[in-house]
Design an enzyme around this catalytic site. Structure first.
Site, PDB file in Angstrom:
ATOM      1  N   HIS A 113       0.832  -1.203   0.000  1.00 55.71           N
ATOM      2  CA  HIS A 113       0.000   0.000   0.000  1.00 55.71           C
ATOM      3  C   HIS A 113       0.867   1.253   0.000  1.00 55.71           C
ATOM      4  O   HIS A 113       2.011   1.245   0.458  1.00 55.71           O
ATOM      5  CB  HIS A 113      -0.932   0.001   1.202  1.00 55.71           C
ATOM      6  CG  HIS A 113      -1.996  -1.036   1.137  1.00 55.71           C
ATOM      7  ND1 HIS A 113      -2.979  -1.151   2.084  1.00 55.71           N
ATOM      8  CD2 HIS A 113      -2.249  -2.012   0.223  1.00 55.71           C
ATOM      9  CE1 HIS A 113      -3.798  -2.141   1.769  1.00 55.71           C
ATOM     10  NE2 HIS A 113      -3.370  -2.697   0.639  1.00 55.71           N
ATOM     11  N   GLU A 171       0.777   3.957   1.787  1.00 57.69           N
ATOM     12  CA  GLU A 171       1.219   4.406   3.105  1.00 57.69           C
ATOM     13  C   GLU A 171       2.433   3.613   3.572  1.00 57.69           C
ATOM     14  O   GLU A 171       3.412   4.191   4.080  1.00 57.69           O
ATOM     15  CB  GLU A 171       0.091   4.243   4.139  1.00 57.69           C
ATOM     16  CG  GLU A 171      -1.198   4.950   3.768  1.00 57.69           C
ATOM     17  CD  GLU A 171      -2.172   4.102   2.958  1.00 57.69           C
ATOM     18  OE1 GLU A 171      -3.380   4.343   3.058  1.00 57.69           O
ATOM     19  OE2 GLU A 171      -1.723   3.197   2.227  1.00 57.69           O
ATOM     20  N   CYS A 229      -6.201   1.536   5.481  1.00 57.51           N
ATOM     21  CA  CYS A 229      -6.573   0.230   6.021  1.00 57.51           C
ATOM     22  C   CYS A 229      -5.992   0.062   7.440  1.00 57.51           C
ATOM     23  O   CYS A 229      -5.062   0.774   7.824  1.00 57.51           O
ATOM     24  CB  CYS A 229      -6.097  -0.892   5.099  1.00 57.51           C
ATOM     25  SG  CYS A 229      -4.339  -1.271   5.235  1.00 57.51           S
ATOM     26  N   CYS A 271      -2.090  -0.555   7.638  1.00 61.28           N
ATOM     27  CA  CYS A 271      -1.331   0.677   7.393  1.00 61.28           C
ATOM     28  C   CYS A 271      -1.507   1.647   8.558  1.00 61.28           C
ATOM     29  O   CYS A 271      -0.548   2.312   8.965  1.00 61.28           O
ATOM     30  CB  CYS A 271      -1.750   1.327   6.080  1.00 61.28           C
ATOM     31  SG  CYS A 271      -1.197   0.417   4.622  1.00 61.28           S
TER      32      CYS A 271
END
Length: 186
Positions: free
Chosen positions: A106, A108, A135, A138
């Site tokens: 992801h 992040e 999410c 993260c």
């Protein structure tokens, strides 16, 4: 001094005092408005940058970007959703959702890893994330890295279970840990 003279002097002092506080109140409101407008301007600039970085992703279904900045508005790290370094991101792999989900990092997390790779601390940083709400995995890592502010364009999405996961897992973690979440309403 006569009682009338004393009264006039007291009234003048009172009016002067009231004018001063009125003036200072107005100045403080103007300063607050200026700071708010300046902060909003920078929020939108960094969100635009996160959106630009999101476009670097080769993922055909999701374009997510992240930018971490310090309190002096210096960019510390960036990231977008994609495969790890050295892992080939072929169109076939990107089209195969189960395969893609096993490999993708992801945005992040990518920003956090890029900061780590460069030896940059994100303690006290602000992270701008464009694309989807963050999410829970993260969110845990963003909190653990010391990021104190998260800015997102919206906290609404119609993409799968993301909305529910954001509201029930990620957002409560941010609140409990003291990470400020700002929603720009874009």
């Amino acid at each position: 001094m006569s009682k009338m003279g004393q009264y006039v002097l007291e009234q003048q002092e009172k009016e002067s005092y009231e004018h001063y506080h009125e003036y200072m109140g107005r100045r403080m409101r103007e300063a607050d408005r200026y700071e708010y407008e300046r902060t909003e301007k920078w929020h939108h600039r960094f969100m635009d940058m996160a959106r630009l970085i999101a476009d670097w992703s080769k993922d055909p279904s999701s374009k997510i970007g992240a930018v971490a900045v310090n309190d002096e508005r210096r960019i510390l790290a960036t990231g977008y959703n994609g495969f790890p370094k050295g892992i080939e991101d072929t169109p076939e792999r990107l089209a195969d959702r189960p395969e893609k989900h096993k490999l993708v990092i992801h945005a992040e997390m990518n920003a956090l890893m890029n900061a780590l790779y460069s030896g940059v601390s994100l303690k006290g940083a602000t992270m701008y994330v464009y694309g989807l709400p963050i999410c829970p995995d993260c969110a845990k890592c963003v909190i653990q890295a010391g990021v104190k502010n998260v800015v997102i364009p919206t906290d609404k999405t119609d993409k799968g279970e993301w909305q529910k996961v954001w509201e029930e897992k990620s957002l409560p973690m941010f609140k409990e840990s003291g990470v400020t979440v700002t929603v720009l309403g874009m």
